[in-house]
Design an enzyme around this catalytic site. Structure first.
Site, short mmCIF file in Angstrom:
data_model
loop_
_atom_site.label_atom_id
_atom_site.label_comp_id
_atom_site.label_asym_id
_atom_site.label_seq_id
_atom_site.Cartn_x
_atom_site.Cartn_y
_atom_site.Cartn_z
N CYS A 199 33.76 46.40 37.37
CA CYS A 199 34.49 46.45 36.10
C CYS A 199 33.87 47.52 35.19
O CYS A 199 33.86 48.69 35.56
CB CYS A 199 34.55 45.08 35.44
SG CYS A 199 35.84 44.97 34.16
N GLU A 208 34.11 39.10 42.66
CA GLU A 208 33.53 37.75 42.55
C GLU A 208 34.55 36.73 42.06
O GLU A 208 34.30 35.53 42.13
CB GLU A 208 32.30 37.78 41.64
CG GLU A 208 32.56 37.81 40.16
CD GLU A 208 32.91 39.17 39.60
OE1 GLU A 208 32.94 39.30 38.36
OE2 GLU A 208 33.18 40.11 40.38
N HIS A 241 37.39 42.50 39.84
CA HIS A 241 36.26 41.59 39.99
C HIS A 241 36.29 40.95 41.38
O HIS A 241 37.00 39.96 41.59
CB HIS A 241 36.32 40.48 38.93
CG HIS A 241 36.03 40.94 37.55
ND1 HIS A 241 34.76 40.95 37.02
CD2 HIS A 241 36.84 41.43 36.58
CE1 HIS A 241 34.80 41.42 35.78
NE2 HIS A 241 36.05 41.72 35.49
#
Length: 216
Positions: free
Chosen positions: A87, A199, A197
């Site tokens: 990001c 994750e 992202h």
């Protein structure tokens, strides 16, 4: 997702800007040994360094400098040691960022400017597909319609780095579209980065992180 072996040590760099706990859990899920720290020696010695980022470009850059992260990233890359930005952790790798008319110098690993995303709805928040090169290592094992989670109002709109030396592997650039086309990910030898992202991107994000761990 099966664990990656042998276990690799990854530091999630904690400089005050980023979802470090989410990154820690996602990396542990794919078999990495993870530590959240800003300790210089641990960040330098790890097999991989992950640099998350949320918030304003200028604030992230200041936080990174305060934690000597700019120095650590530069030293690791000069020695071919893997680094991954996520990001705003990707955006600061470009030459500069412009937010609300304020221009801030980035790490200048890549030429170009990060600026406002021009789209009917901003921020770009939610799931989106990407256009990855056919030989991408980051997106290996993923279908073309795999979706990733984005949350951002700024992006790099152009890619101007040209590699003329045939002995040097050219970066692989992945794109996405939200109102306009923007850089969604880059694979540049030891330096990987994603605007989205991983994750927070479920199984697709886990596969991308697995692919990164396999390069360490």
């Amino acid at each position: 997702m099966s664990a990656v072996r042998p276990t690799k040590n990854v530091v999630v760099f904690d400089y005050g800007f980023g979802n470090v706990r989410s990154a820690e859990r996602a990396l542990a899920r794919v078999g990495a040994n993870v530590e959240i720290t800003r300790d210089y020696d641990k960040a330098m010695d790890a097999d991989g360094l992950l640099v998350p980022g949320v918030g304003a470009f200028s604030a992230c850059m200041q936080g990174l400098k305060d934690a000597r992260g700019d120095w650590i990233i530069g030293r690791r890359l000069s020695g071919g040691r893997p680094v991954m930005g996520i990001c705003v952790g990707m955006q600061i790798l470009f030459e500069r960022g412009i937010e609300h008319g304020v221009e801030t110098e980035g790490l200048d690993e890549w030429p170009g400017t990060v600026g406002p995303l021009k789209a009917p709805v901003v921020p770009h928040m939610g799931w989106n597909t990407v256009e990855a090169p056919a030989d991408s290592q980051a997106f290996k094992g993923l279908d073309a319609d795999a979706r990733f989670y984005f949350v951002h109002s700024y992006a790099a709109h152009d890619w101007s780095l040209e590699v003329t030396n045939p002995a040097i592997r050219a970066p692989k650039v992945t794109w996405a579209t939200h109102g306009e086309r923007f850089v969604a990910a880059v694979e540049n030898r030891a330096l990987w980065a994603t605007q989205f992202h991983p994750e927070k991107s479920g199984d697709a994000g886990a596969q991308l992180l697995t692919n990164w761990i396999e390069t360490l």
